[in-house]
Design a protein around this motif. Structure first.
Motif, PDB file in Angstrom:
ATOM      1  N   GLY A 102       0.847  -1.127  -0.042  1.00  0.00           N
ATOM      2  CA  GLY A 102      -0.089   0.011   0.085  1.00  0.00           C
ATOM      3  C   GLY A 102       0.884   1.124   0.032  1.00  0.00           C
ATOM      4  N   ASP A 103       0.196   2.603  -0.037  1.00  0.00           N
ATOM      5  CA  ASP A 103       0.895   3.708   0.052  1.00  0.00           C
ATOM      6  C   ASP A 103       0.754   4.562   1.356  1.00  0.00           C
ATOM      7  N   ASP A 104       0.392   3.900   2.246  1.00  0.00           N
ATOM      8  CA  ASP A 104      -0.056   4.471   3.487  1.00  0.00           C
ATOM      9  C   ASP A 104       0.717   3.987   4.784  1.00  0.00           C
ATOM     10  N   PRO A 105       2.201   3.818   4.807  1.00  0.00           N
ATOM     11  CA  PRO A 105       2.890   3.522   5.968  1.00  0.00           C
ATOM     12  C   PRO A 105       2.573   4.163   7.223  1.00  0.00           C
ATOM     13  N   GLN A 106       2.644   3.347   8.443  1.00  0.00           N
ATOM     14  CA  GLN A 106       2.525   4.121   9.649  1.00  0.00           C
ATOM     15  C   GLN A 106       3.917   4.436  10.489  1.00  0.00           C
ATOM     16  N   GLY A 107       3.815   5.282  10.810  1.00  0.00           N
ATOM     17  CA  GLY A 107       5.517   5.718  11.734  1.00  0.00           C
ATOM     18  C   GLY A 107       5.647   4.932  12.938  1.00  0.00           C
ATOM     19  N   THR A 108       6.719   4.715  13.379  1.00  0.00           N
ATOM     20  CA  THR A 108       7.185   4.141  14.549  1.00  0.00           C
ATOM     21  C   THR A 108       7.881   4.990  15.461  1.00  0.00           C
ATOM     22  N   ALA A 109       8.441   4.310  16.589  1.00  0.00           N
ATOM     23  CA  ALA A 109       9.160   5.078  17.444  1.00  0.00           C
ATOM     24  C   ALA A 109      10.575   5.450  16.832  1.00  0.00           C
ATOM     25  N   HIS A 110      10.890   4.509  15.883  1.00  0.00           N
ATOM     26  CA  HIS A 110      12.395   4.968  15.271  1.00  0.00           C
ATOM     27  C   HIS A 110      12.060   5.416  13.639  1.00  0.00           C
ATOM     28  N   PRO A 111      12.713   6.493  13.512  1.00  0.00           N
ATOM     29  CA  PRO A 111      12.341   7.134  12.176  1.00  0.00           C
ATOM     30  C   PRO A 111      12.982   6.335  10.788  1.00  0.00           C
ATOM     31  N   ARG A 112      13.473   5.369  11.088  1.00  0.00           N
ATOM     32  CA  ARG A 112      13.708   4.508   9.895  1.00  0.00           C
ATOM     33  C   ARG A 112      13.189   3.082   9.816  1.00  0.00           C
ATOM     34  N   ILE A 113      12.119   2.748  10.737  1.00  0.00           N
ATOM     35  CA  ILE A 113      11.364   1.775  10.676  1.00  0.00           C
ATOM     36  C   ILE A 113       9.844   2.232  10.510  1.00  0.00           C
ATOM     37  N   MET A 114       8.921   1.966   9.582  1.00  0.00           N
ATOM     38  CA  MET A 114       7.523   2.057   9.306  1.00  0.00           C
ATOM     39  C   MET A 114       6.915   0.836   9.416  1.00  0.00           C
TER      40      MET A 114
END
Length: 650
Positions: free
Chosen positions: A563-575
């Motif tokens: 998809g084109d709608d990833p969700q962010g996480t606590a780490h800026p390089r992990i979605m």
């Protein structure tokens, strides 16, 4: 003639060389005393009295004794360092004082200025002869050494220059500094150039290769640095990192080809070590596929977070032996106190996996066991599905039965809209874990998806390097093919980070940065090894890049998200990806049909089931399984149409 004399002297025994040094020092010190008296009395035909002769003799003997005590005669002259100057200075000061004392004791005339003049002459003669011999020997040896330019004017660069000067292969000619302000300065007797003048330095100094010795913590634009170095006409190599030097696993003069992260031209991604450490410290952890490229690096990273137990689960005896031996050495040297257990076994055997997990009280499983080489899995469809899909399912069921708290699957970017069996099997493995996460909540399942890992088995970098060393050609499948790349340590660290963040059924996606064009990577490696690409415009070049065409199941572009709608996480390089999933009942029915087709070796049916599942699988060619195409499968008969083999499903 001079070289023959030098060689003959160098081949003398150590006692003989020391005797020569003592005799020469005796003569030089005697000459220094005579010159001091002659200069003081302004009489160049001066001859000493009996008492003065006796005082001079005793002074010289005492001085040589001081030199012996200071260790001057134990030093190898060709490797003598500036520290020897201090020993010579101390010996000469002692000698001058001895001359004064002996003159007083023997009641002979020793003017006050004579010990000072004598000390200056003695220091110049004794030190000058030694460093003169060192210069002659080194200059003779330097003629056979390759001249190198060191990029990095910090402690690491200076340490490298010192080590190379003592060696027999390379001769440091100068430094390159990242700061323009250091341009035209000197370090020792070597010139320093700013990075903008590196081409001039290579040309003026007649450099044969460039060595990277940039400080680990120095802020450097890697992409710009690689662009500058790529334009040079000489090979570019590097030296070990400071962490390797401190750990004692490498020496500063261990010259090697550029590190993979240097080829990427970007800074490595750093994990949040506190979160990772909290999820692993004093835990019982198991890694499947522990002998593989990703699994072995996971084990190294996990080991340093000091779990109570680390179980290495691997079906290859040699791979298991190799990683266990390496980890055992690290464990002992660093005093980590981790209980290591190498266990042979296949992830396809559910009861074996459950028995191992129960025996060691496993709390976390990192599932890295998989067949990941796209063409090989295309040629071995059944085994690929058995290992990637059923191996994941059986290991996950074993984890649930054994009460494992956390289960992390190492997935791939090829699971996104796959065009090959490997990618489809990994996407189906994700669906299996998503289904199991819905079925129960005792074991937390999560998946980590990332792109190509540089330096892993099957990676293009070692392949290209071997092809370049063999004289080419370098083979690239397509001129426009691109891939996301990450180093093995980067990927492993972020897998551990993402695994500690899972709450159940998530698909984590690692930000791989900018994609890399494979053809550009090949050209960069050719240039950084000091060679030129052979093209129609440059027929005199060294290495040709040849395009061989896409392999079965391969596609030009890889993606990390469906998809084109990833969700962010606590780490800026992990979605966190929002992916479609299946209820467990549907997953179980699919696995049953897939198992039936696999047991009858019906590759056509297996491919059909992979396509019908919500994997997004769209094969870009015919089934090319080697056994299937050669008519040795036990499934339905085949017919040949237009020279291609097609199976008839019953």
């Amino acid at each position: 003639m001079r070289n023959k004399v030098i060689n003959r002297i160098l081949r003398l025994s150590r006692p003989t060389k020391r005797a020569i040094s003592v005799v020469s020092d005796f003569v030089l010190l005697s000459l220094a005393i005579w010159a001091a008296f002659a200069l003081r009395f302004e009489n160049y035909g001066w001859m000493p009295s009996d008492k003065q002769l006796w005082v001079s003799f005793v002074t010289v003997v005492v001085t040589i004794g001081a030199f012996v005590k200071l260790g001057l005669y134990r030093a190898v002259i060709r490797y003598i360092s500036e520290h020897a100057l201090l020993a010579i200075f101390m010996g000469v000061v002692f000698s001058s004082v001895a001359l004064i004392v002996l003159g007083f004791l023997f009641q002979t005339l020793v003017p006050r200025s004579v010990p000072v003049i004598y000390g200056a002459f003695a220091f110049m003669l004794v030190a000058g002869t030694r460093f003169g011999v060192r210069t002659i020997v080194r200059r003779r040896n330097d003629r056979s050494k390759d001249g190198v330019l060191i990029v990095g004017a910090g402690p690491k660069g200076m340490q490298l220059a010192s080590a190379l000067a003592q060696g027999v292969e390379y001769r440091p000619l100068g430094f390159v500094s990242m700061l323009n302000a250091n341009h035209k300065s000197m370090i020792g007797n070597l010139p320093v150039y700013a990075i903008d003048h590196i081409e001039k330095a290579v040309r003026d100094l007649d450099v044969s290769r460039v060595l990277l010795a940039v400080e680990d913590d120095e802020p450097v634009n890697r992409k710009e640095l690689m662009r500058i170095l790529e334009g040079l006409s000489v090979p570019v190599q590097t030296v070990p990192s400071m962490s390797e030097l401190v750990a004692g696993v490498a020496r500063i003069n261990d010259i090697r080809d550029l590190e993979i992260e240097d080829l990427l031209g970007r800074d490595p991604v750093r994990p949040d070590t506190a979160i990772v450490a909290d999820s692993l410290y004093q835990k019982s952890v198991m890694v499947t596929g522990a002998g593989g490229s990703i699994g072995s690096e996971l084990c190294r990273q996990i080991l340093r977070h000091k779990p109570s137990t680390l179980v290495l689960f691997e079906q290859s005896e040699f791979s298991l032996y190799s990683i266990e031996r390496e980890l055992h050495s690290i464990n002992e040297v660093e005093g980590l106190g981790v209980s290591l257990h190498p266990v042979l076994g296949s992830v396809a055997h559910r009861r074996r996996g459950e028995a191992v997990m129960r025996a060691f009280g496993i709390q976390t499983v990192y599932h890295a066991a998989a067949y990941k080489h796209v063409p090989l899995v295309e040629h071995n469809v059944i085994e690929g599905v058995q290992n990637n899909v059923f191996g994941t399912w059986h290991t996950a069921e074993a984890a649930i039965a054994a009460g494992v708290e956390r289960f992390v699957l190492i997935s791939t970017d090829k699971a996104v809209r796959p065009t090959n069996v490997m990618g489809a099997s990994k996407r189906l493995a994700e669906l299996v874990l998503q289904g199991l996460a819905q079925r129960q909540s005792k074991t937390v399942f999560s998946m980590v998806r990332f792109g190509n890992v540089l330096g892993s088995s099957g990676s293009v970098v070692p392949l290209f390097r071997d092809q370049i060393r063999d004289g080419g050609p370098v083979t690239v499948t397509h001129q426009d093919i691109i891939r996301y790349f990450m180093t093995i340590p980067e990927a492993s660290q972020l897998v551990l980070q993402a695994g500690s963040m899972g709450r159940g059924g998530e698909v984590f996606v690692l930000d791989m940065g900018e994609p890399v064009k494979i053809a550009d990577l090949a050209r960069k490696m050719i240039h950084l090894m000091g060679l030129e690409e052979k093209t129609d415009d440059n027929p005199a070049g060294d290495i040709e890049v040849v395009y061989t065409g896409l392999r079965p199941g391969e596609k030009l572009y890889e993606e990390l998200l469906i998809g084109d709608d990833p969700q962010g996480t606590a780490h800026p390089r992990i979605m966190m990806a929002r992916e479609v999933s299946m209820p467990w009942d549907e997953v179980a029915q699919l696995l049953e049909r897939l198992s039936s087709a696999s047991h009858t070796f019906d590759c056509g049916k297996v491919v059909e089931l992979l396509r019908s599942a919500p994997t997004g699988y769209a094969p870009n060619g015919e089934v090319v399984d080697l056994v299937w195409c050669n008519g040795e499968a036990l499934s339905a008969p085949a017919v040949a149409v237009d020279g291609k083999v097609h199976r008839l499903n019953p």
